[in-house]
Design a protein around this motif. Structure first.
Motif, PDB file in Angstrom:
ATOM      1  N   VAL A 141     -20.700  13.000  13.367  1.00  0.00           N
ATOM      2  CA  VAL A 141     -20.024  13.213  11.969  1.00  0.00           C
ATOM      3  C   VAL A 141     -20.085  13.616  11.347  1.00  0.00           C
ATOM      4  N   GLY A 142     -19.444  14.979  10.504  1.00  0.00           N
ATOM      5  CA  GLY A 142     -20.324  15.214   8.958  1.00  0.00           C
ATOM      6  C   GLY A 142     -18.794  14.872   7.698  1.00  0.00           C
ATOM      7  N   VAL A 143     -18.935  13.688   6.972  1.00  0.00           N
ATOM      8  CA  VAL A 143     -18.072  12.839   6.456  1.00  0.00           C
ATOM      9  C   VAL A 143     -18.911  13.722   5.038  1.00  0.00           C
ATOM     10  N   SER A 144     -17.303  13.985   3.925  1.00  0.00           N
ATOM     11  CA  SER A 144     -16.846  14.351   3.154  1.00  0.00           C
ATOM     12  C   SER A 144     -16.199  13.477   2.361  1.00  0.00           C
ATOM     13  N   GLU A 145     -17.061  12.844   0.713  1.00  0.00           N
ATOM     14  CA  GLU A 145     -16.017  11.409   0.130  1.00  0.00           C
ATOM     15  C   GLU A 145     -15.910  12.181  -1.462  1.00  0.00           C
ATOM     16  N   ASP A 146     -14.149  12.024  -1.515  1.00  0.00           N
ATOM     17  CA  ASP A 146     -14.177  12.291  -2.963  1.00  0.00           C
ATOM     18  C   ASP A 146     -14.118  13.991  -3.857  1.00  0.00           C
ATOM     19  N   ASN A 147     -13.903  14.959  -2.054  1.00  0.00           N
ATOM     20  CA  ASN A 147     -14.288  16.552  -2.537  1.00  0.00           C
ATOM     21  C   ASN A 147     -15.565  16.530  -2.514  1.00  0.00           C
ATOM     22  N   GLY A 148     -16.748  16.111  -1.899  1.00  0.00           N
ATOM     23  CA  GLY A 148     -18.213  16.549  -2.421  1.00  0.00           C
ATOM     24  C   GLY A 148     -18.554  17.204  -1.186  1.00  0.00           C
ATOM     25  N   PRO A 149     -19.961  17.085  -0.989  1.00  0.00           N
ATOM     26  CA  PRO A 149     -20.901  18.045  -0.016  1.00  0.00           C
ATOM     27  C   PRO A 149     -19.846  16.983   0.770  1.00  0.00           C
ATOM     28  N   TYR A 150     -20.491  17.391   2.831  1.00  0.00           N
ATOM     29  CA  TYR A 150     -20.522  16.587   3.796  1.00  0.00           C
ATOM     30  C   TYR A 150     -21.564  16.549   4.044  1.00  0.00           C
ATOM     31  N   GLU A 151     -21.546  14.931   4.665  1.00  0.00           N
ATOM     32  CA  GLU A 151     -22.578  14.845   4.828  1.00  0.00           C
ATOM     33  C   GLU A 151     -23.179  14.771   6.310  1.00  0.00           C
ATOM     34  N   THR A 152     -23.715  13.994   6.804  1.00  0.00           N
ATOM     35  CA  THR A 152     -24.245  14.406   8.367  1.00  0.00           C
ATOM     36  C   THR A 152     -24.030  12.604   8.742  1.00  0.00           C
ATOM     37  N   ARG A 153     -23.354  12.079   9.446  1.00  0.00           N
ATOM     38  CA  ARG A 153     -23.680  10.082   9.733  1.00  0.00           C
ATOM     39  C   ARG A 153     -23.646  10.214  11.066  1.00  0.00           C
ATOM     40  N   LYS A 154     -24.228   9.209  11.530  1.00  0.00           N
ATOM     41  CA  LYS A 154     -23.654   8.607  13.247  1.00  0.00           C
ATOM     42  C   LYS A 154     -23.498   6.935  12.858  1.00  0.00           C
ATOM     43  N   PHE A 155     -22.485   6.960  13.861  1.00  0.00           N
ATOM     44  CA  PHE A 155     -22.425   5.531  14.219  1.00  0.00           C
ATOM     45  C   PHE A 155     -21.220   5.676  15.738  1.00  0.00           C
ATOM     46  N   THR A 156     -21.760   4.572  15.746  1.00  0.00           N
ATOM     47  CA  THR A 156     -21.538   4.000  17.496  1.00  0.00           C
ATOM     48  C   THR A 156     -20.806   3.178  17.697  1.00  0.00           C
ATOM     49  N   VAL A 157     -20.211   2.381  19.352  1.00  0.00           N
ATOM     50  CA  VAL A 157     -19.179   1.122  19.550  1.00  0.00           C
ATOM     51  C   VAL A 157     -19.628   0.324  18.637  1.00  0.00           C
ATOM     52  N   VAL A 207       0.702  -1.565   0.025  1.00  0.00           N
ATOM     53  CA  VAL A 207       0.287   0.193  -0.390  1.00  0.00           C
ATOM     54  C   VAL A 207       1.460   1.365  -0.037  1.00  0.00           C
ATOM     55  N   GLU A 208       1.034   1.972  -1.078  1.00  0.00           N
ATOM     56  CA  GLU A 208       1.535   3.467  -1.425  1.00  0.00           C
ATOM     57  C   GLU A 208       0.477   4.910   0.082  1.00  0.00           C
ATOM     58  N   PRO A 209       0.945   5.359   0.465  1.00  0.00           N
ATOM     59  CA  PRO A 209       0.280   6.482   1.047  1.00  0.00           C
ATOM     60  C   PRO A 209      -0.740   6.997  -0.822  1.00  0.00           C
ATOM     61  N   ALA A 210      -0.216   7.336  -1.423  1.00  0.00           N
ATOM     62  CA  ALA A 210      -1.056   7.513  -2.378  1.00  0.00           C
ATOM     63  C   ALA A 210      -2.494   6.785  -2.893  1.00  0.00           C
ATOM     64  N   ASP A 211      -2.426   6.001  -2.286  1.00  0.00           N
ATOM     65  CA  ASP A 211      -4.241   4.893  -2.497  1.00  0.00           C
ATOM     66  C   ASP A 211      -4.752   4.962  -1.251  1.00  0.00           C
ATOM     67  N   LEU A 212      -4.475   5.917  -0.110  1.00  0.00           N
ATOM     68  CA  LEU A 212      -5.562   6.184   0.641  1.00  0.00           C
ATOM     69  C   LEU A 212      -6.713   6.098  -0.381  1.00  0.00           C
ATOM     70  N   PRO A 213      -7.916   6.131   0.057  1.00  0.00           N
ATOM     71  CA  PRO A 213      -9.647   6.151  -0.162  1.00  0.00           C
ATOM     72  C   PRO A 213      -9.448   8.576   0.094  1.00  0.00           C
ATOM     73  N   ASN A 214     -10.343   8.530  -0.499  1.00  0.00           N
ATOM     74  CA  ASN A 214     -10.290  10.450  -0.235  1.00  0.00           C
ATOM     75  C   ASN A 214     -11.153  10.721   0.463  1.00  0.00           C
ATOM     76  N   PHE A 215     -11.566  11.072   1.585  1.00  0.00           N
ATOM     77  CA  PHE A 215     -12.669  11.548   2.526  1.00  0.00           C
ATOM     78  C   PHE A 215     -12.004  12.367   3.872  1.00  0.00           C
ATOM     79  N   CYS A 216     -12.917  13.255   4.417  1.00  0.00           N
ATOM     80  CA  CYS A 216     -12.585  13.537   5.165  1.00  0.00           C
ATOM     81  C   CYS A 216     -13.791  13.115   6.396  1.00  0.00           C
ATOM     82  N   LEU A 217     -13.733  13.314   7.657  1.00  0.00           N
ATOM     83  CA  LEU A 217     -14.837  13.669   8.766  1.00  0.00           C
ATOM     84  C   LEU A 217     -13.941  15.202   9.320  1.00  0.00           C
ATOM     85  N   ARG A 218     -15.312  15.391  10.766  1.00  0.00           N
ATOM     86  CA  ARG A 218     -15.403  16.439  11.420  1.00  0.00           C
ATOM     87  C   ARG A 218     -16.375  15.956  12.386  1.00  0.00           C
TER      88      ARG A 218
END
Length: 540
Positions: free
Chosen positions: A273-289, A241-252
């Protein structure tokens, strides 16, 4: 006198065949390697070899702990380094055991699988001549009917009990019924070993093509992160795995909810959290343990949570800096420790030069619920009465030398060497929410508030489905192997002369039965008696 020399007659036998010792050695070595005993030994060795990986710190998991181990054990650590003690799972000796076990399982399972398939296609063997010599047998009994019809009735009853049967007619007019049951034991045994092989393949390829990383995500849109190695607290990439192989997403982290029982035990953790995949708009997602956030190419697991105090420091020139610093929990009540470092403070506005001896560091504890007795442990994990206990240090923080260090504690080497001096007295200073602490040089530290943070583990394992299927199939195979019992039953049906009538009329039949357990099966005697009784009553 002529002497005639007698020569031995030439032998017609071929000369002895020379044995190739190298080939014999290779053949015997392969047989030993692919035996079940060797596979079990290698599996045990693999488990033993994995113990150092949990005893000693691993560089791929936490390089800082390896550095601290070198400092604590300067003589032992170099020897462990030579033996691969800090990189156990990528060492040559661990890989050799892993590959030998992999080869042994392939050489053990594949031939046995082919033999098992051939055995399933073969019919049960014919009945032996003397059934009374078998471990289980019944005395001959007579019953009316034609031998062929009686034999078919017995075979039909055995098939209803899930026996594989075969009818055979002999030259003397008698019939034999051969029945066999319990092939699922060998099937389960092979399923278990094939599943173990699948799990090993999954672990190997998952190590090569997988990656994982950890990150403390503090609440607030400005404190989010994107999926790059530089933004993780620690990370490990597979060899392929190379660093460039990591999928493109952002979290806040936009919100975090935690509920607790009256005893302080956690009841629920939920992160929004707000999730943005492939430089798209942020979408609200919820997750638990127990319900991770599933992204394209990665799963985000919620491991825990904590609090990040917001500290505002105003230096001697009136310039303020505000930092949000996570404090790591030390116990179940969220008693947390951490450090706030301000290296770029007390800069002279006239010369725009920074005096490295005037850097500031604050180290101490955060208590979400400060107890009434004044002890330094939190009474409850929720923020009912937040309190900060801090000690102030002034001097060189040691951040300019480029040496990796912990961001959750001050450099003890700087303190021991006198480059970083304590200026707050012997006792830590207590700060309630909104309090301001004025230091000896007129500078101020204000406890502005807190933000929640979530401890995340981001992982990608391309073979996790294979490993899961292998584990489920392995458990099923183990149950079949332990619960199955292979056994054989034979019935010999022949005309009974004592019940025979006039020629051309149907008479009676004489039946004998015998059984043979192929494996240890204490209940076979009762099963055999039940089969014989059913045959005697004509309702098997």
């Amino acid at each position: 006198m002529t002497v005639v020399e007698e020569r031995p007659a030439p032998s017609s036998a071929p000369p002895p065949r020379r044995v190739n010792r190298l080939w014999a050695l290779l053949r015997n070595s392969w047989r030993q390697l692919t035996s079940m005993r060797t596979a079990l030994v290698l599996l045990f060795l693999l488990a033993v070899a994995a113990i150092p990986g949990s005893v000693f710190p691993q560089r791929g998991v936490n390089a800082e702990r390896v550095t601290r181990y070198y400092q604590a054990h300067p003589q032992l650590a170099p020897w462990l380094e030579r033996l691969g003690g800090f990189e156990v799972y990528s060492s040559a000796w661990f890989a050799s055991i892993y590959l030998l076990l992999f080869t042994s399982l392939i050489g053990c399972v594949v031939p046995r699988l082919l033999d098992h398939v051939r055995a399933l296609r073969q019919a049960p063997p014919d009945a032996p001549k003397r059934l009374n010599r078998l471990p289980q047998h019944a005395e001959p009994w007579s019953q009316p009917g034609v031998p062929a019809e009686v034999a078919k009735s017995v075979a039909a009853g055995l098939r209803r009990r899930r026996f594989r049967t075969r009818l055979r007619e002999r030259e003397d007019g008698s019939w034999t019924v051969s029945a066999e049951k319990g092939y699922l034991k060998e099937t389960g045994n092979l399923l278990f070993h094939a599943a173990l092989l699948a799990v090993l393949i999954g672990v190997g390829f998952g190590h090569w093509y997988g990656w994982h990383a950890n990150r403390i995500l503090i609440g607030g849109n400005e404190l989010g992160f994107c999926n790059t190695l530089t933004q993780y607290d620690d990370s490990t990439l597979g060899p392929r795995v190379e660093p460039a192989d990591l999928p493109n997403f952002c979290l806040r982290l936009t919100d975090f909810e935690a509920t607790f029982q009256s005893t302080g035990q956690p009841r629920t953790f939920s992160a929004t959290v707000g999730v943005s995949e492939d430089n798209g708009p942020y979408e609200t997602r919820k997750f638990t343990v127990n319900d991770p956030l599933r992204l394209d190419g990665a799963n985000v697991y919620l491991l825990g949570h904590g609090y990040a105090p917001i500290l505002k420091y105003t230096d001697r020139y009136g310039v303020s800096q505000t930092k949000v610093v996570p404090f790591l929990p030390m116990d179940a009540m969220q008693t947390s420790e951490g450090v706030a470092q301000f290296p770029d403070v007390n800069i002279d506005p006239k010369s725009d030069k920074r005096d490295s001896t005037l850097q500031m560091g604050f180290e101490g504890l955060y208590l979400p619920t400060s107890p009434t007795d004044g002890s330094a442990t939190s009474a409850f994990p929720a923020e009912n009465n937040p309190m900060l206990y801090l000690s102030a240090y002034r001097g060189d923080l040691g951040l300019d030398v480029g040496t990796p260090g912990s961001v959750y504690s001050l450099d003890q080497g700087q303190i021991a060497g006198g480059d970083l001096k304590k200026v707050s007295g012997d006792r830590p200073h207590a700060l309630k929410l909104g309090d301001t602490w004025t230091l000896d040089d007129g500078t101020k530290l204000e406890f502005v508030g807190t933000r929640p943070f979530a401890t995340l583990s981001i992982r990608h394992d391309p073979t996790q489905v294979l490993a899961l299927v292998g584990a489920v199939v392995g458990l099923l195979g183990l149950m079949l192997s332990l619960g199955g019992h292979r056994r054989r039953v034979w019935f010999h049906v022949q005309p009974d002369a004592d019940l025979a009538g006039s020629p051309g009329e149907s008479g009676g039949t004489l039946l004998t039965a015998g059984g043979l357990p192929r494996t240890d099966y204490p209940g076979f005697e009762d099963e055999f008696k039940a089969l014989v009784k059913a045959a005697e009553e004509g309702t098997p």
